[in-house]
Write a protein that holds these residues in place. Structure first.
Motif, mmCIF file in Angstrom:
data_model
loop_
_atom_site.group_PDB
_atom_site.id
_atom_site.type_symbol
_atom_site.label_atom_id
_atom_site.label_comp_id
_atom_site.label_asym_id
_atom_site.label_seq_id
_atom_site.Cartn_x
_atom_site.Cartn_y
_atom_site.Cartn_z
ATOM 1 N N ILE A 1 1.102 -0.162 -60.177
ATOM 2 C CA ILE A 1 2.788 -0.447 -60.096
ATOM 3 C C ILE A 1 2.850 -1.852 -59.023
ATOM 4 C CG2 ILE A 1 5.090 0.510 -60.930
ATOM 5 C CD1 ILE A 1 3.976 2.836 -61.387
ATOM 6 N N SER A 2 2.965 -0.509 -57.998
ATOM 7 C CA SER A 2 2.870 -2.035 -57.048
ATOM 8 C C SER A 2 2.343 -3.410 -56.808
ATOM 9 C CB SER A 2 2.931 -0.940 -55.279
ATOM 10 O OG SER A 2 3.727 -0.404 -55.062
ATOM 11 N N PHE A 3 1.067 -3.312 -56.865
ATOM 12 C CA PHE A 3 0.370 -4.949 -57.235
ATOM 13 C C PHE A 3 1.098 -5.098 -58.402
ATOM 14 C CE2 PHE A 3 -3.218 -2.242 -55.397
ATOM 15 C CZ PHE A 3 -2.860 -2.727 -54.115
ATOM 16 N N LYS A 4 1.129 -4.829 -59.469
ATOM 17 C CA LYS A 4 1.833 -5.730 -60.407
ATOM 18 C C LYS A 4 3.261 -6.417 -60.322
ATOM 19 C CE LYS A 4 -0.755 -2.725 -64.482
ATOM 20 N NZ LYS A 4 -0.173 -1.720 -65.461
ATOM 21 N N ILE B 1 4.083 -6.904 -57.165
ATOM 22 C CA ILE B 1 4.330 -8.300 -56.759
ATOM 23 C C ILE B 1 3.533 -9.001 -57.184
ATOM 24 C CG2 ILE B 1 2.344 -8.670 -54.706
ATOM 25 C CD1 ILE B 1 3.043 -6.012 -53.677
ATOM 26 N N GLU B 2 2.958 -8.811 -58.303
ATOM 27 C CA GLU B 2 2.363 -10.328 -59.181
ATOM 28 C C GLU B 2 3.253 -11.218 -59.304
ATOM 29 O OE1 GLU B 2 -0.832 -8.895 -60.924
ATOM 30 O OE2 GLU B 2 -2.564 -7.876 -59.816
ATOM 31 N N PHE C 1 8.250 -14.235 -54.518
ATOM 32 C CA PHE C 1 7.265 -13.884 -52.654
ATOM 33 C C PHE C 1 8.204 -12.495 -52.146
ATOM 34 C CE2 PHE C 1 11.507 -14.794 -53.100
ATOM 35 C CZ PHE C 1 12.905 -14.142 -51.734
ATOM 36 N N ILE C 2 7.583 -11.965 -51.467
ATOM 37 C CA ILE C 2 7.624 -10.344 -50.498
ATOM 38 C C ILE C 2 8.947 -10.878 -50.002
ATOM 39 C CG2 ILE C 2 5.851 -9.624 -52.210
ATOM 40 C CD1 ILE C 2 5.099 -8.266 -49.457
ATOM 41 N N VAL C 3 9.843 -9.193 -49.361
ATOM 42 C CA VAL C 3 10.320 -9.788 -48.350
ATOM 43 C C VAL C 3 9.172 -8.272 -47.326
ATOM 44 C CG1 VAL C 3 12.341 -8.931 -46.873
ATOM 45 C CG2 VAL C 3 12.891 -10.243 -49.459
ATOM 46 N N VAL C 4 8.880 -8.109 -46.637
ATOM 47 C CA VAL C 4 8.812 -6.682 -46.107
ATOM 48 C C VAL C 4 9.088 -6.294 -45.021
ATOM 49 C CG1 VAL C 4 6.820 -6.193 -44.663
ATOM 50 C CG2 VAL C 4 6.180 -7.916 -46.326
ATOM 51 N N ASP C 5 10.274 -5.337 -45.302
ATOM 52 C CA ASP C 5 11.664 -4.979 -43.926
ATOM 53 C C ASP C 5 10.096 -3.938 -42.528
ATOM 54 O OD1 ASP C 5 13.917 -4.540 -42.484
ATOM 55 O OD2 ASP C 5 12.810 -3.087 -41.978
ATOM 56 N N GLY D 1 1.212 -2.380 -44.968
ATOM 57 C CA GLY D 1 0.205 -3.980 -44.586
ATOM 58 C C GLY D 1 -0.366 -3.814 -45.772
ATOM 59 N N ILE D 2 -0.461 -2.691 -46.956
ATOM 60 C CA ILE D 2 -1.727 -2.994 -48.335
ATOM 61 C C ILE D 2 -0.697 -4.353 -49.013
ATOM 62 C CG2 ILE D 2 -2.187 -1.468 -50.331
ATOM 63 C CD1 ILE D 2 -2.557 0.831 -47.888
ATOM 64 N N GLU D 3 0.296 -3.387 -48.838
ATOM 65 C CA GLU D 3 1.581 -5.017 -49.710
ATOM 66 C C GLU D 3 1.662 -6.403 -49.293
ATOM 67 O OE1 GLU D 3 4.390 -1.835 -51.400
ATOM 68 O OE2 GLU D 3 5.041 -2.075 -49.823
ATOM 69 N N ALA D 4 1.371 -6.452 -48.439
ATOM 70 C CA ALA D 4 1.715 -7.735 -48.375
ATOM 71 C C ALA D 4 -0.156 -8.794 -47.709
ATOM 72 C CB ALA D 4 1.904 -7.949 -45.855
ATOM 73 N N GLY D 5 -0.533 -7.243 -47.841
ATOM 74 C CA GLY D 5 -2.463 -7.643 -47.731
ATOM 75 C C GLY D 5 -2.337 -8.360 -49.086
ATOM 76 N N TYR D 6 -2.019 -6.929 -49.982
ATOM 77 C CA TYR D 6 -2.235 -8.069 -51.345
ATOM 78 C C TYR D 6 -1.483 -9.134 -51.537
ATOM 79 C CZ TYR D 6 -2.789 -7.298 -56.702
ATOM 80 O OH TYR D 6 -3.095 -7.376 -57.095
ATOM 81 N N ALA D 7 -0.220 -9.266 -51.486
ATOM 82 C CA ALA D 7 0.166 -10.569 -51.484
ATOM 83 C C ALA D 7 -0.399 -11.373 -51.095
ATOM 84 C CB ALA D 7 1.923 -10.405 -50.702
ATOM 85 N N TYR D 8 -0.630 -11.778 -49.266
ATOM 86 C CA TYR D 8 -1.261 -12.713 -49.187
ATOM 87 C C TYR D 8 -2.333 -13.045 -49.727
ATOM 88 C CZ TYR D 8 -3.144 -15.715 -45.710
ATOM 89 O OH TYR D 8 -4.197 -16.731 -44.626
ATOM 90 N N ALA D 9 -3.570 -12.055 -50.105
ATOM 91 C CA ALA D 9 -4.252 -12.967 -51.148
ATOM 92 C C ALA D 9 -4.275 -13.045 -53.008
ATOM 93 C CB ALA D 9 -5.787 -11.524 -51.673
ATOM 94 N N LYS D 10 -3.348 -12.517 -52.900
ATOM 95 C CA LYS D 10 -2.410 -13.516 -54.517
ATOM 96 C C LYS D 10 -1.821 -14.588 -53.917
ATOM 97 C CE LYS D 10 -4.272 -10.432 -57.430
ATOM 98 N NZ LYS D 10 -4.880 -11.150 -58.549
ATOM 99 N N GLY D 11 -1.782 -15.127 -52.412
ATOM 100 C CA GLY D 11 -1.079 -16.422 -52.610
ATOM 101 C C GLY D 11 0.526 -15.842 -52.586
ATOM 102 N N ILE D 12 1.105 -15.185 -52.750
ATOM 103 C CA ILE D 12 2.521 -14.905 -52.916
ATOM 104 C C ILE D 12 2.614 -15.048 -51.464
ATOM 105 C CG2 ILE D 12 4.701 -13.394 -53.678
ATOM 106 C CD1 ILE D 12 1.847 -12.260 -55.626
#
Length: 139
Positions: free
Chosen positions: A56-59, A61-62, A66-70, A79-90
């Protein structure tokens, strides 16, 4: 425009007020947001397996601009969410309360980093991001 809010979650919802303040700061600036604990888990009324939660989180993010990491409080999931966003170019915008440590790794993948004294400072910060097109230029 839509932002995914990545923030450490607590079963007792001890940071619910902060989540709402970040959400409101985005909303005031006409930026929709998704926060899993708020929108999908409905503040703990629904539960998901870890596998479902990550899917659900990955969907979400996609489909975010952009994502806001507090990072006021660290968590492995952030870290997982930020890494996923980075890998997807978000684009990743990292925020944290003043005095909190932001890892060099997250600094390295974030488009912007902002430390705030009060969560009310975020309204003006998100406004400046929109006005300077930092978010738009990253997309």
């Amino acid at each position: 425009m839509k932002a995914y809010i990545a923030i450490k979650y607590h079963i007792n919802l001890e940071n619910k007020e902060l989540i709402e303040e970040i959400s409101n700061a985005l909303e005031v600036n006409k930026i929709k947001s998704c926060c899993i604990i708020r929108d999908k888990e409905e503040w703990g009324r629904k539960t998901f397996s870890v596998e479902e939660l990550m899917s659900i989180s990955f969907k979400e993010i996609e489909i975010s601009d952009f994502i806001v990491v507090d990072l006021s409080e660290k968590g492995v999931g952030l870290g997982i969410e930020a890494g996923y966003a980075y890998a997807k170019g978000i684009p990743i915008i990292t925020i944290a309360k003043e005095g909190k440590d932001i890892s060099n790794t997250l600094k390295g993948i974030s488009k912007k980093i902002y430390t705030y004294e009060e969560s009310s400072d975020l309204v003006n910060y998100f406004k400046r991001l929109k006005e300077t097109s930092i978010i738009h230029n990253s997309i």
